[in-house]
Structures are given as C-alpha cells and as structure tokens.
Design an enzyme around this catalytic site. Structure first.
Site, PDB file in Angstrom:
ATOM      1  N   ILE A 107     -41.539  45.003  -4.736  1.00 47.48           N
ATOM      2  CA  ILE A 107     -42.002  45.470  -3.426  1.00 47.48           C
ATOM      3  C   ILE A 107     -42.082  44.300  -2.441  1.00 47.48           C
ATOM      4  O   ILE A 107     -42.714  43.283  -2.711  1.00 47.48           O
ATOM      5  CB  ILE A 107     -43.377  46.153  -3.533  1.00 47.48           C
ATOM      6  CG1 ILE A 107     -43.347  47.256  -4.600  1.00 47.48           C
ATOM      7  CG2 ILE A 107     -43.770  46.718  -2.173  1.00 47.48           C
ATOM      8  CD1 ILE A 107     -42.382  48.385  -4.334  1.00 47.48           C
ATOM      9  N   LYS A 108     -41.421  44.471  -1.306  1.00 46.55           N
ATOM     10  CA  LYS A 108     -41.440  43.459  -0.245  1.00 46.55           C
ATOM     11  C   LYS A 108     -42.695  43.638   0.603  1.00 46.55           C
ATOM     12  O   LYS A 108     -42.951  44.728   1.110  1.00 46.55           O
ATOM     13  CB  LYS A 108     -40.189  43.602   0.627  1.00 46.55           C
ATOM     14  CG  LYS A 108     -38.888  43.392  -0.117  1.00 46.55           C
ATOM     15  CD  LYS A 108     -37.680  43.772   0.723  1.00 46.55           C
ATOM     16  CE  LYS A 108     -37.581  42.952   1.994  1.00 46.55           C
ATOM     17  NZ  LYS A 108     -36.364  43.325   2.793  1.00 46.55           N
ATOM     18  N   ILE A 109     -43.445  42.570   0.766  1.00 47.62           N
ATOM     19  CA  ILE A 109     -44.731  42.628   1.455  1.00 47.62           C
ATOM     20  C   ILE A 109     -44.785  41.544   2.535  1.00 47.62           C
ATOM     21  O   ILE A 109     -44.401  40.395   2.272  1.00 47.62           O
ATOM     22  CB  ILE A 109     -45.881  42.452   0.444  1.00 47.62           C
ATOM     23  CG1 ILE A 109     -45.905  43.657  -0.521  1.00 47.62           C
ATOM     24  CG2 ILE A 109     -47.229  42.300   1.156  1.00 47.62           C
ATOM     25  CD1 ILE A 109     -46.906  43.550  -1.633  1.00 47.62           C
ATOM     26  N   LEU A 161     -38.036  47.519  -2.164  1.00 44.82           N
ATOM     27  CA  LEU A 161     -38.477  48.441  -1.118  1.00 44.82           C
ATOM     28  C   LEU A 161     -39.652  47.797  -0.387  1.00 44.82           C
ATOM     29  O   LEU A 161     -40.493  47.162  -1.011  1.00 44.82           O
ATOM     30  CB  LEU A 161     -38.865  49.781  -1.737  1.00 44.82           C
ATOM     31  CG  LEU A 161     -39.277  50.906  -0.799  1.00 44.82           C
ATOM     32  CD1 LEU A 161     -38.855  52.257  -1.387  1.00 44.82           C
ATOM     33  CD2 LEU A 161     -40.786  50.922  -0.566  1.00 44.82           C
TER      34      LEU A 161
END
Length: 329
Positions: free
Chosen positions: A137-139, A99
């Site tokens: 988590i995509k950052i 996400l």
C-alpha cells in the site's frame, strides 16, 4: 559491441515496474516486478469500456455492504474497483501490486490505518488466496502517514512511502518499516499544468537516499517514479527499482544501447559512503521543521496530495453515477 534494448539493459540492473493498470501493457512489455498505481491511474483505467463489467461488479459489492448509505457505497465501491483493477495485473508480476491509500487521511495516522485495513479486507474478500506479500500500500510520506506505516508493518502489511521529495521523508520511511520509498523525479503538477517544468528535479534526492540506504545496509528500497523522458529513466540505471509509464516502456523497448556499459548506480560503491545517520521516528518536530525549511519539497507534497484527492473524488463520482444506474434496474 553487442546492443540490447534499453528496457532489457535496465532489467539487468534494476527492478522494472509498470506504472499502469492496463493489462495489455503488461502482456506486451512484461513481465514486471511490481505494478504501481494511484487514484489518477485507476481512474484512467476505470473509465475504459474494458472495465465496465468491473464497475458493475464493484457497485454490487458496495451496495451489499452499504444497502442504505449512498455516500459510503460510492466510496467503498471506488475502493473495490481499484482493488479489482490491481488484481488483474497480478499474473504478470513477480512482486507486488501497489494501491494508494486515501488522500483524505494524508495527515491522519488513525485515518490511514483504518483506510488500509479496509483495503486489505477487500483484497481478502476478492482474492482470498493472494498472499499479503503480494500486496503493498502506497501511503503519503507525511509524518502521520509514515507513523501509520509503522503500525501497519506490525500487522504484516507492506507499505511504500509516496509523495516523497526529500531525504528526511526517506529516513523516516525506513525507520517506519516501509518496503519501498518512491521519490519523484518530476513534481506531479507537470502532468496537469500546461507548459509546466520541474526546475528542481529529484535526481540529487534519489542519489542521496540510495547512498544512505546502502551505506547502512537498510532493507527499504528505492522505487523511483515520475519520469518524462527515456533519458531521465536511463540516468537511474542500477537503482533498486524504477516504475515506468506505458509510453516510456514502449520507447525503451525500441531504443538500443551497448550491453557492455556500466549502470549509473552501483550499490557496492554506495556502501563505501559515510552519510550522517539521522533519526526522526520519535521526533515529529525535527521532521516537520526540516520540511518547513524545504519549502519546495513541501509545495510538491501538498500539490501531489491535492491532485490525487481530485482523482479520488472523480472515482467516487463515477461510482455514484454507476450506483444510480444500478438502483434503477
């Protein structure tokens, strides 16, 4: 020579991820290693009739959290909805649900950390038995975003460096402890600007990152993204992981290839390369100078952040409308 589907061939040499939150795709074409998503993918799934119940449930959770604050209620509700959509995919994966963090904090270390910790708290609320190992988590791969990844790594949270168009971003992402980096083959704008073509596709960048990681035995893996044809996907056979859209997954499942040919990427060969080792973890100026010189990568990063932010706002507007309906009952 025996033939197999192109999708089966790819699965033999690379991890295959689905770039969708559509459960039916996972059922039909899975299993997959990971499921990747972003604000655009989440929005396209959220507006479907099949997601209506999740929207209602997300609004109720958000209203309970922010009983008198409609702005934060819509923001939080959108995040609850995105978490819920990813959790639906978990049974069809052997790896992680991915996400994306808020684009509002793309250039804020503290803002990104705060946002991700809130997201992880929502996962714990909605699915307390889901291990942190199953969440990533995509950052955005800005200097600040990747510094946030370093902090989150210290708290046991998996991260992926996204909006990535340069080797320098991948080097810093590895130093920051990212589980994956996701270099784009095509810039995001091609999906939203009629007739747009990426004249500088990311194949050379992907190859250089792969060789760099393998040459130094690094733990961060390449998860290549943003393809517009099956030919582009097949060029990356043998890379660590590939995330693929539903239309291309279907096409790859129907096309065939000889099972005897070799993949295009070979980790053993890459380990014999000797790229210059560089570091940026404590050198913000050198990192930002490198991106300044690479104006094409900088343009693509900024465009991707703006595009994802637009869908983030759409999600919140949708939740605001749902909240008004919720309040009227």
């Amino acid at each position: 020579m025996p033939e197999v589907s192109q999708l089966e061939f790819l699965r033999k040499y690379s991890g295959i991820d689905c770039d969708t939150l559509d459960v039916e795709v996972a059922k039909a074409l899975g299993p997959f290693r990971n499921c990747t998503s972003n604000q655009g993918i989440a929005y396209s799934e959220a507006v479907k009739e099949s997601s209506a119940q999740l929207v209602t449930e997300s609004v109720a959770i958000a209203r309970n959290r922010y009983p008198k604050d409609d702005v934060n209620c819509a923001r939080y509700g959108a995040k609850v909805l995105m978490v819920s959509l990813t959790l639906r995919m978990l049974p069809y994966l052997s790896g992680c649900i991915l996400l994306q963090s808020t684009m509002r904090a793309a250039h804020s270390e503290s803002g990104t950390v705060q946002d991700v910790l809130e997201t992880i708290d929502i996962y714990k609320q909605l699915s307390p038995d889901t291990s942190l190992d199953r969440i990533c988590i995509k950052i955005p791969s800005t200097f600040e975003g990747l510094q946030a990844c370093r902090i989150l790594k210290g708290q046991g949270i998996n991260t992926l460096g996204t909006t990535l168009f340069s080797v320098e971003q991948a080097i810093l992402a590895e130093e920051s402890g990212c589980k994956y980096v996701s270099p784009y083959i095509n810039e995001l704008g091609i999906y939203f600007r009629p007739g747009a073509v990426d004249a500088n596709k990311g194949f050379p960048v992907v190859e250089e990152i792969f060789q760099y990681y393998e040459a130094y035995g690094m733990q961060t893996k390449v998860l290549a993204a943003s393809f517009i044809s099956t030919e582009e996907v097949m060029r990356l056979s043998g890379i660590h992981s590939i995330t693929i859209s539903p239309a291309l997954l279907k096409a790859l499942s129907l096309a065939t290839i000889s099972s005897d040919i070799s993949p295009n990427y070979n980790a053993e060969e890459a380990r014999n390369s000797t790229p210059l080792k560089r570091t940026f973890i404590h050198d913000e100026k050198s990192f930002k100078d490198a991106l300044t010189r690479n104006s094409e990568a900088t343009r693509k990063i900024n465009e991707a952040v703006e595009c994802f932010l637009e869908f983030e706002v759409r999600m919140e507007q949708m939740m605001k409308t749902a909240l008004e309906e919720f309040n009227s009952h």
